[in-house]
Design a protein around this motif. Sequence first.
Motif, PDB file in Angstrom:
ATOM      1  N   ASP A 100       0.820  -1.213   0.000  1.00  7.68           N
ATOM      2  CA  ASP A 100       0.000   0.000   0.000  1.00  7.68           C
ATOM      3  C   ASP A 100       0.853   1.263   0.000  1.00  7.68           C
ATOM      4  OD1 ASP A 100      -2.754  -0.108  -0.309  1.00  7.68           O
ATOM      5  OD2 ASP A 100      -3.092  -0.850   1.721  1.00  7.68           O
ATOM      6  N   LYS A 101       0.393   2.280  -0.700  1.00  5.94           N
ATOM      7  CA  LYS A 101       1.119   3.544  -0.764  1.00  5.94           C
ATOM      8  C   LYS A 101       1.123   4.231   0.597  1.00  5.94           C
ATOM      9  CE  LYS A 101      -0.112   4.188  -5.619  1.00  5.94           C
ATOM     10  NZ  LYS A 101      -0.844   5.020  -6.608  1.00  5.94           N
ATOM     11  N   GLY A 160       4.544   1.301   0.774  1.00  6.52           N
ATOM     12  CA  GLY A 160       4.788   1.648  -0.622  1.00  6.52           C
ATOM     13  C   GLY A 160       5.922   0.894  -1.276  1.00  6.52           C
ATOM     14  N   SER A 209       7.751  -1.913  -3.716  1.00  8.72           N
ATOM     15  CA  SER A 209       7.437  -2.477  -5.033  1.00  8.72           C
ATOM     16  C   SER A 209       7.142  -3.969  -4.887  1.00  8.72           C
ATOM     17  CB  SER A 209       8.612  -2.275  -5.990  1.00  8.72           C
ATOM     18  OG  SER A 209       9.716  -3.084  -5.599  1.00  8.72           O
TER      19      SER A 209
END
Length: 424
Positions: free
Chosen positions: A257-258, A265, A267
């Motif tokens: 989640d960002k 956040g 990858s």
Amino acid sequence: MKNQTVSRSPWTFIPTLYFASGVPYVIINNVSTVFYKKLGVNNTQIALWTSLLYLPWIIKMFWGPIVDIYSTKRRWILATQFAIFCCFGLVAFSLQVPNFFFISLAALTIGAFISATYDIATDGFYLLALNPAQQAFFVGIRSLFYRLAVIFGSGILVVVAGFLEVYFNNIALSWTFAIGFSALILAILFIFHAFILPLPESDTQRQPQGATEKIPYWNVISSYFQQEKIGAVLAFILLYRFGEAMLVKLTSLFLLDKPELGGLGLSTSEVGLVYGTFGVISLIVGGILGGFVISKYGLRKCLFPMALALNLPDIFYVYMASAKPSLTLVYPLVSLEQFGYGFGFTAFSVYLMYISQGEYKTSHFAISTGIMALGMMLPGLISGYIQEKLGYPVFFILVCLLTIPGMITLFFLPFKEENKRQTS
């Protein structure tokens, strides 16, 4: 030809059988949360539906006798491996169509039932193809290769999908290739096992002899629930990992989640390395150390300290959700939490073996693991909804509080030594 395959070394098929057992399980229950997240499904839907995928492993004991009676374990193994390959092929294809969620979830559901059936057949084949000395020796080998399958699925496969996301600039296509690759590996293992699996003389088809065949089956079920302090035992099985069950379903989602949504956040590839590779390696090391400690000091002395080792590291997620640390710090925090999980889970597994005694010990252990899977599924069903309502920091605080009931149950458990004294 048959005599040759009867004497074949277990080294030629035990590692691959249990690697093939771990790959579907980890993709269906763990990796699915990652690719659904990357494809835009919300946390509530992900946690709810992927938690329901645990169900076949909960109820597999109810169709175990079918696998035992009809056909041979070897045929069940080959049939289910081919069927899982087909299911994963359908999942890979479905990610390219607009209504991918429904189609892929249906394929994963069918795959879960087939994979649970494969596990039944594989464990039965293990007992038939190996003598008692080999069974004792290879129990660690099969566990190792199952864990390697977990690293492959939640680590290598996720990392590869992450690289393909960048290369193709297409998330759906990257996961089609990743899941398709896992399907290809299962197809290769199917072909390999078709040639290499031995033909144990005891692996023969048994037909039921009438209504009397049904009586022992129900005796097995009822005798399990007639054990001493069964209420405390059931509470322990369901609650020991209650907090961890909430946590494990949201861990990958939190890492992905960002930051503006409360996550870190990371990858896809970073999650594959942090959680699926280094985390799983730490889990394995914790499990090995836990087994050594229990063998040295005994389960009774170790149970509570190992429960603390499993639960206390959950506070690391409270810190990460609040402080948003750098990736350099995320690696050791996640690894330490997974190490504690592996260490503490060993005590849980050993206790399930301790209470699986007597004439039906194999079936009793299957019942215990089914209830254990239920204890993982139920918290997971609601974890996504709770997280979206509370936010990550408060959710992880709640996870820490939910570890307490499970630790309380430890003080009410019967032990094997007590049962011996009462029956002697």
